[in-house]
Structures are given as C-alpha cells and as structure tokens.
Design an enzyme around this catalytic site. Structure first.
Site, PDB file in Angstrom:
ATOM      1  CG  ASP A  31      25.243  16.939 -55.879  1.00 52.88           C
ATOM      2  OD1 ASP A  31      26.225  17.529 -56.356  1.00 52.88           O
ATOM      3  OD2 ASP A  31      25.273  16.330 -54.791  1.00 52.88           O
ATOM      4  CG  ASP A  32      28.230  16.114 -59.484  1.00 51.65           C
ATOM      5  OD1 ASP A  32      28.426  17.228 -58.975  1.00 51.65           O
ATOM      6  OD2 ASP A  32      28.914  15.106 -59.221  1.00 51.65           O
ATOM      7  CB  CYS A  70      30.552  19.853 -54.766  1.00 51.47           C
ATOM      8  SG  CYS A  70      28.954  19.688 -53.964  1.00 51.47           S
ATOM      9  CG  ASP A 270      26.937  21.018 -57.954  1.00 53.50           C
ATOM     10  OD1 ASP A 270      26.528  20.456 -58.998  1.00 53.50           O
ATOM     11  OD2 ASP A 270      27.364  20.370 -56.979  1.00 53.50           O
ATOM     12  CG  ASN A 271      30.004  20.305 -59.951  1.00 51.22           C
ATOM     13  OD1 ASN A 271      30.059  20.521 -58.744  1.00 51.22           O
ATOM     14  ND2 ASN A 271      29.702  19.122 -60.446  1.00 51.22           N
TER      15      ASN A 271
END
Length: 498
Positions: A31-32, A70, A270-271
């Site tokens: 996540d991130d 996200c 995700d990003n």
C-alpha cells in the site's frame, strides 16, 4: 484424415496455452509502496525477505501503475481495465463513494466460473461488492484494517486458514496496508509503532521492528532533503520492515502447505509513495512501481532483471494466462470490452526484442474534491503528460497535506526560507497542459519540451499514440478539454485547447 485434423487441432490449442500451468496464484500488493528496497538498489534499508523473493523471481525494472491513486489502482489491478474504463474514478470509502460500473468483470468473478477458489486478506477499498466478490474475505469491511492489513501474524494465520480449508487451485490476494500513512494515529505517521512490543502499542509476535536514524535513510532526489523528510522516511522504513517480514511469512506458508512450487507469486503496489511529487502524480515517482514475478515453472530467469515496460493492467491477463482462463466476453454501455494489457508470462522465458516498450496511465480524482484528470504515455525515452484541467492548481491529497514532509515545505515557503526542494510550490501547483520530458536525460522531469520546436514530431507522434489508447479504452475524457464527446465524436469547443 479426421483423426489427423483432430490431432493437429489439439496441438494448436496446446501451443496457444503453452504458458498456462496448473497451480495457484498469490498476488501481494503493498500500500503506497515504492522502491525502498535492496532489490531496487536502495542500500540504506534492509529487506532480506524481499531479497529472497527476488532470488526466485524476475524483477521488472520498468513497471508502472495504471493510476496513482488507491481505489482506482486496485480496480485496475483486479479488472485489467484502466480506471476511466471500469468507472472507479476515485476513492471508494466514505463520502467519496466512487465505484466501478455494475457490468464490470473482476478476477474473482472470472476465476470463480472456472472453479478456482478465491480469497482476499487485507485492504479491499473498491466496489461494488457484486463486482469484486471473493469466495472468502478478511478485509476492512468486516475487520480492523490494522489486524488484517498490518498484523502480519494474524495475516499469516489467515493465509494458512484459506489455503488449507479446501483443495484445488486457488487465487489469493493479500493486500497489505503497510506502508500507507496513518494520519492522526497514536501509532505514528506510518503506524510504525503498531505491534512494536511496548505496552501501549501491543505485540505482533512475528515482527521484529527495524529502526533507522535520520542519517541512515536515503532521500530520493525528488524530495526535499530536510530533517522533517528524513524523520518521515525513517518511520516509513520501520513500517517497511513489517511488510518485508510479512512477505517472508507468506512465502513460508506456501512452503509449509506444500504450495511453494506450484504457485505463481506476483508482488507490486497500488501507487507511488505518499510524498510530494509521487502519489496522485503521474511523474516517474508516482507511476513507477516495484514488480516481481515468481514462477516455479520458469526458473531460468530467477534472479534476473527485465527492461520490459509493464503495467498493473498486465496482472489480470497474466493470471488468466496462468490458469488457462479466457477473458470473458462482455460489454460496458453497449461496447465490447477488451484488455489493453497482456500476459507477462512470456517474459519469464526470455527478454523480448519488441512489444514491451511503452505504457499508459490515467488519473481523474483521488478524493472527491481532487479533480485533476491526466493522461500519460511513457516510452523508453520520453514521458508525455496531458493535464486536462491544468488551469486549476494541482490538488493535494489529505495524507500528504498533513504529512511532516509537505508541512515543512509549506512552512518554509510561507517564511521565505530555503525548501531544499528541486521545485517551488507554485511550479508544483501550476502545470502546462502538455508536459513532455526526456527522462533519459532529465530524470527529475524539470525541462518541459512540449513547446520546443525540435521536439514537435515526437510530441505529435506520442499524442497520436495516446489518443489511440484513449479511444481503444473508451475514455470518456478523450475529447477534453478541447471538445465534448457526443455519440463517439468530439464536438469542438473552439477554446484554444487540444
């Protein structure tokens, strides 16, 4: 003669499916997450378990997210469709309330119809449930996200439970909440204190936190090198140690359950990382992602690095290819849906000579108030960004707005002090409609070449390629800002915009 034709037909079908193998898939998403790992040459941080995964993986050097936000990114990961095509334009939770179109088909639906058991552990953050329904779910919709997305001991136990509850092929999606920021949490900026063993923060049995001093960390050149940024990164590194050890636990569970050698493992994120110039941006730090692909049946490229350009929209075709499942025939708004991504399994056999030299990304919103649509093509030398709403200031995501790094930049700017950043806030907020960068010579993407007479041929060719992709993916924004889409045609506004 009939028998010979039958044999030939069987042979052709076999060759077409030669990449498909019997087995399972474990998809792991950070996540991130970014490139803070030894695998991607960051020597300041220790990531032994990620290193071990890379030893039995092909590491993709140029992997990119389809969108640097996200929920939209997770929708693209699970549908193979960019966010503007599947409808998840922004964040799913709370008053943002974005979600994919009802007709969209996601991986759990595609695989379920072929008898493949599906499960998700961790952060879901997409909707509607009818589109993204797994057979078994342990997510923030029913449980504490801290427990199913950061407590790696609990996550390990859930993985074991899912794998052993039944036989047959499975697809398991493990979506860590690390290393996302924990804005306003008592557990610290990145929840780096959660489960660290102190009485106040509890114990995660399988996690041994790793700590870094401000002098230990590496500050990427696109961030301001200040004490505030270094403290931010130090906390992020500690959280990454939990993610790293969690990855080790997942691989160990595959081994203990006898599935290490029949499971395709894919790791990505995700990003971009939750810092300025990265997350919600489509510059290199916002688009670039880690990507590791580990196949027990393709050992010849274990430990190697690929220069192929891949996208998170390539994950769906890769997994379908692995299981030998066809992409379903369906329509969105009366238009046939086709994948723009492709299977990455051939990369595991040999480095391709062509066909993997460009990627596309799109972004519309993050939070509901953050309307800043962008369309991007990135090839081996250039990045072209079309900022469709560039007359407005670029909006700042809440978690970045209140972060120590960005707050320090705000305060320094307001007090006319040196920010130690490579751009000013005004330059960051206000962007040209078209941005063209030669990333081979200008990695920080400082010099916009879009108006340079020497680059007009390159600009126009990339514009054409971008427009073709927008048309192929049925982009509702393909006429913006210079026109209005009506019955498949762009009606001009004569506003001096492309």
């Amino acid at each position: 003669m009939f028998e010979l034709k039958t044999i030939l037909l069987i042979a052709v079908v076999y060759l077409l499916r030669c990449e498909a193998k019997s087995g399972n898939v474990l998809l792991i998403i950070g996540d991130d997450d970014g490139f803070a790992s030894q695998v991607y040459n960051n020597t300041a941080i220790k990531t032994p378990h990620f290193n071990k995964l890379s030893e039995r993986s092909l590491t993709i050097k140029h992997a990119y997210t389809s969108v640097s936000s996200c929920s939209p990114s997770r929708s693209a990961i699970l549908t193979g469709l960019p966010q503007h095509q599947n409808g998840q334009y922004g964040l799913h939770h709370s008053f943002h309330h974005f979600q994919s179109f009802d007709k969209v088909q996601s991986l759990p639906l595609m695989l379920k119809s072929s008898g493949i058991r599906t499960g998700i552990i961790g952060k879901k953050h997409i909707g509607p449930d009818t589109v993204y329904k797994f057979d078994h779910e342990w997510t923030e919709e029913e449980y504490s996200l801290l427990q199913v997305g950061r407590n790696i001991t609990n996550m390990k136990n859930l993985v074991h439970k899912f794998i052993t509850m039944d036989s047959g092929p499975f697809f398991l999606y493990v979506a860590f909440n690390d290393p996302h920021r924990c804005t306003g949490s008592k557990y610290g900026e990145f929840c780096e204190k959660f489960g660290n063993g102190s009485p106040e923060f509890g114990v995660i049995e399988d996690w041994k936190p790793t700590y870094y001093s401000l002098d230990d960390v590496y500050v990427p050149p696109y961030l301001p090198d200040t004490p505030a940024t270094r403290a931010d990164i130090s906390a992020q590194y500690t959280t990454l140690s939990r993610l790293d050890q969690g990855i080790g636990l997942l691989l160990k569970e595959l081994e203990l359950t006898g599935h290490l050698n029949d499971t395709l493992v894919i790791y990505s994120a995700d990003n971009g990382i939750p810092f300025p110039n990265a997350k919600t941006n489509l510059y290199e730090p916002g688009m670039g992602e880690p990507m590791l692909i580990s196949s027990p049946y393709h050992t010849s490229r274990w430990g190697e690095v690929s220069d192929s350009f891949t996208s998170t929209t390539d994950i769906v075709p890769t997994i379908l290819n692995w299981f030998g499942v066809d992409f379903p025939k369906y329509k969105i708004f009366s238009r046939n849906v086709q994948l723009s991504g492709k299977s990455m399994l051939p990369l595991l056999n040999a480095e391709p000579k062509s066909g993997w030299n460009s990627v596309y990304s799109s972004h519309d919103l993050h939070e509901v108030t953050m309307y800043y649509p962008m369309r991007v093509i990135r090839n081996q030398q250039y990045r072209l960004i079309h900022n469709l709403n560039n007359g407005a200031p670029y909006p700042i995501a809440l978690d970045i707005m209140v972060s120590p790094t960005f707050n320090d930049t705000l305060h320094r700017t307001s007090e006319n002090k040196t920010t130690n950043w490579f751009k000013t806030l005004h330059q960051y907020y206000y962007r040209d409609e078209w941005e063209l960068f030669d990333v081979s010579k200008d990695p920080l993407e400082v010099k916009n070449l879009a108006k340079d007479v020497n680059y007009q041929n390159i600009l126009n060719e990339m514009k054409k390629d971008l427009a073709k992709w927008q048309e192929a993916t049925d982009d509702p924004w393909r006429c913006v800002p210079g026109g209005v889409l009506y019955q498949g045609t762009c009606l001009p506004l004569y506003n001096n915009r492309d």
